[in-house]
Design an enzyme around this catalytic site. Structure first.
Site, mmCIF file in Angstrom:
data_model
loop_
_atom_site.group_PDB
_atom_site.id
_atom_site.type_symbol
_atom_site.label_atom_id
_atom_site.label_comp_id
_atom_site.label_asym_id
_atom_site.label_seq_id
_atom_site.Cartn_x
_atom_site.Cartn_y
_atom_site.Cartn_z
ATOM 1 C CG ASP A 268 -2.226 18.740 0.021
ATOM 2 O OD1 ASP A 268 -2.224 18.422 -0.684
ATOM 3 O OD2 ASP A 268 -3.328 18.892 0.571
ATOM 4 N NE ARG B 170 37.024 17.912 -20.915
ATOM 5 C CZ ARG B 170 38.372 17.444 -20.821
ATOM 6 N NH1 ARG B 170 39.240 17.639 -21.241
ATOM 7 N NH2 ARG B 170 37.627 16.011 -21.464
ATOM 8 C CB ALA C 134 -0.617 0.049 1.049
ATOM 9 N N GLY C 135 1.085 1.504 -1.375
ATOM 10 C CA GLY C 135 1.859 3.162 -1.489
ATOM 11 C C GLY C 135 1.203 4.255 -1.902
ATOM 12 C CG HIS D 233 30.143 17.266 -15.921
ATOM 13 N ND1 HIS D 233 29.073 18.027 -15.699
ATOM 14 C CD2 HIS D 233 31.160 18.160 -14.404
ATOM 15 C CE1 HIS D 233 29.247 19.745 -14.639
ATOM 16 N NE2 HIS D 233 30.658 19.103 -13.915
ATOM 17 N N GLY D 234 30.401 14.494 -19.763
ATOM 18 C CA GLY D 234 30.983 13.620 -20.365
ATOM 19 C C GLY D 234 31.504 12.706 -19.669
ATOM 20 N N GLY D 235 32.657 11.579 -19.356
ATOM 21 C CA GLY D 235 33.514 10.281 -18.692
ATOM 22 C C GLY D 235 33.337 10.755 -17.364
ATOM 23 C CD GLU E 187 7.222 13.730 0.985
ATOM 24 O OE1 GLU E 187 6.376 14.506 0.716
ATOM 25 O OE2 GLU E 187 8.183 13.619 1.459
#
Length: 378
Positions: A239, A267, A129-130, A337-339, A362
Site C-alpha cells: 500500500d 521547434r 508467483a507475481g 518531438h517527432g523523429g 507492485e
C-alpha cells in the site's frame, strides 16, 4: 497542492528538486546507457537524509510526512527514475521491518539503513508467483531455533548489491495467506546466491535480480513478527509502495510534459513554433490534465496515510491511474518531438521505457482494478 501540503512538506520537496536537478539529472542518461547501478548516488542521497526519508526519527530517519515523501519521490523521478527505483525498493525493505519487526529488529537494521550504510531489498515476487503472493513456493522450515530457507525469488530490485533482503516465505502450507512469514536474510549467509542483473527495457540503472536460497539457515531472531504474519505485513508495505509508484509516475510524466512544452515553443516549421498548432495544444492540455489528476489521487492517498486512515483503495486508484497516465503522457511527448524524440540523444525514449514497468510491478493494472472493484462491491 496547498490543500495537501504543509510549508514543511513544500520546503522538503523544493530541496529535493534542487538536489535532483543538480546531482541526478546530469548523470541519468549515462546511467541508462551504461546500465550502471544507481546505487552510486547512495552517499549523496544519504547525506541529505533521503535513504531514511520513510522512517521515523527514533529509528534514524527523517520523520518526513507521507505527503513530503510523495513530493520527494516525484522530484527524484523527474530527474532519474532508475535512482528512484533503487531508493523506493530500499523503502519497501525498511517499511517491512518498521511494520512487521520488533523494536530490537528496528534498532538492529533501520538505523544503518536510514544512514545509507546498508542497502535493503524486498523479496516477494517469484518466477511463478507475481501478482498472487499466495502462489509462492519459497519455504522456510523450522529447525530448532532457526529456519531452513529454500526457493527462488525473481525481479528483486537491489538484490545483487543489498546488505539484507526481506524475504517472504511459506511456513505453513495449509494456512494459505496466513502461512506466509517474513525474514531478514543478510548478505553472506551460506546458500544465498544472486544471478546477474536482468537486461531490462527501462530503469536500466535500477538493477533487478533472481535470488536463490539453497538451505539458507536463518536465525529465528531474523523472523519479522509471529509466524504467519508476513502476508499482512507485505500488503501494508505494498500500500505504501503504490503511493511511491504513483509519485514515480508523476515525476517521469512531469519531465515529459516539461520537455514537450519546451520543444513546442522552440521547434519551428515555416518560420513559426509548432506550439501555434491547435492539435498540438490540445495534446499538451490533455497531458497536463492527466498529470494533475494522477498527482491529486496520489496526494489524497498520501494524506490519508498521514492521518492514520485506511488508504488501500485510494492507493490502488492512484497507482492504476498514474501508471497508465505515464504511458500515455510519455508517448505523446515523444510524438510531439517527432523523429528527435525517437533518438537516444534525447531523454524522451528513456522516459517511455522507464514508464512502461509501472503498469506491471507492485501490482499490475489488472490487480489494481480487482482491488478497486472489491472495495466498491464490499
Amino acid at each position: 497542492m496547498d490543500a495537501f501540503c504543509t510549508d514543511d512538506d513544500m520546503a522538503l520537496g523544493a530541496m529535493v528538486e534542487r538536489f535532483a536537478r543538480e546531482r541526478l539529472a546530469p548523470a541519468a542518461q549515462g546511467i541508462d546507457e551504461q546500465q550502471r547501478f544507481a546505487g552510486e548516488h547512495l552517499p549523496a542521497l544519504a547525506e541529505i537524509g533521503l535513504t531514511g526519508l520513510n522512517l521515523p526519527e527514533r529509528h534514524g530517519g527523517a520523520g518526513a510526512s507521507p505527503v513530503a515523501l510523495y513530493l520527494a519521490v516525484e522530484a527524484l523521478a523527474s530527474a532519474c527514475a532508475s535512482t528512484t527505483s533503487m531508493l523506493t525498493a530500499h523503502y519497501l525493505a525498511t517499511d517491512s521491518i518498521l511494520i512487521g519487526g520488533s523494536e530490537e529488529q528496528r534498532a538492529r537494521f533501520l538505523v544503518d539503513a536510514a544512514a545509507g550504510t546498508k542497502l535493503g531489498a524486498f523479496g516477494l515476487t517469484e518466477p511463478k508467483a507475481g501478482s498472487n503472493p499466495t502462489d509462492m513456493t519459497t519455504r522456510a522450515t523450522r529447525e530448532g531455533s532457526a529456519y531452513r530457507l529454500n526457493g527462488t525469488k525473481h525481479f528483486i530490485s537491489n538484490a545483487g548489491h543489498a546488505d539484507f533482503i526481506v524475504v517472504y516465505a511459506i511456513t505453513d502450507q495449509a494456512a494459505g495467506a496466513r502461512g506466509i512469514s517474513a525474514f531478514v536474510v543478510e548478505r553472506g549467509i551460506s546458500g544465498l546466491s544472486v544471478g546477474p542483473a536482468e537486461p531490462t527495457m527501462g530503469l536500466r540503472g535500477g538493477h533487478v535480480f533472481e535470488v536463490s536460497f539453497d538451505g539458507c539457515l536463518v536465525p529465528e531472531e531474523n523472523r519479522l513478527g509471529e509466524e504467519g504474519s508476513g502476508f499482512r505485513t507485505a500488503m501494508k508495505v505494498l500500500d505504501n509502495g503504490r503511493i511511491e509508484v504513483t509519485a514515480t509516475c508523476t515525476g517521469i510524466a512531469r519531465a515529459a510534459v516539461e520537455a514537450a512544452v519546451s520543444w513546442a515553443k522552440q521547434r519551428e516549421i515555416d518560420g513559426a513554433p509548432i506550439a501555434r498548432f491547435q492539435g498540438l495544444q490540445w495534446m499538451l492540455a490533455d497531458m497536463a490534465v492527466d498529470l494533475d489528476a494522477s498527482r491529486l489521487l496520489g496526494l489524497r492517498a498520501a494524506q490519508l496515510r498521514a492521518q492514520g486512515q485506511r488508504f488501500s483503495a485510494e492507493a490502488a486508484r492512484a497507482k492504476l491511474h498514474a501508471s497508465e497516465m505515464a504511458g500515455r503522457v510519455t508517448d505523446k511527448a515523444l510524438q510531439i518531438h517527432g523523429g528527435y524524440g525517437y533518438s537516444r540523444h534525447m531523454p524522451l525514449e528513456r522516459y517511455a521505457r522507464d514508464a512502461r514497468i509501472m503498469r506491471i510491478y507492485e501490482g499490475s493494472s489488472e490487480i489494481q482494478r480487482n482491488i478497486i472493484a472489491r472495495n466498491l462491491l464490499a
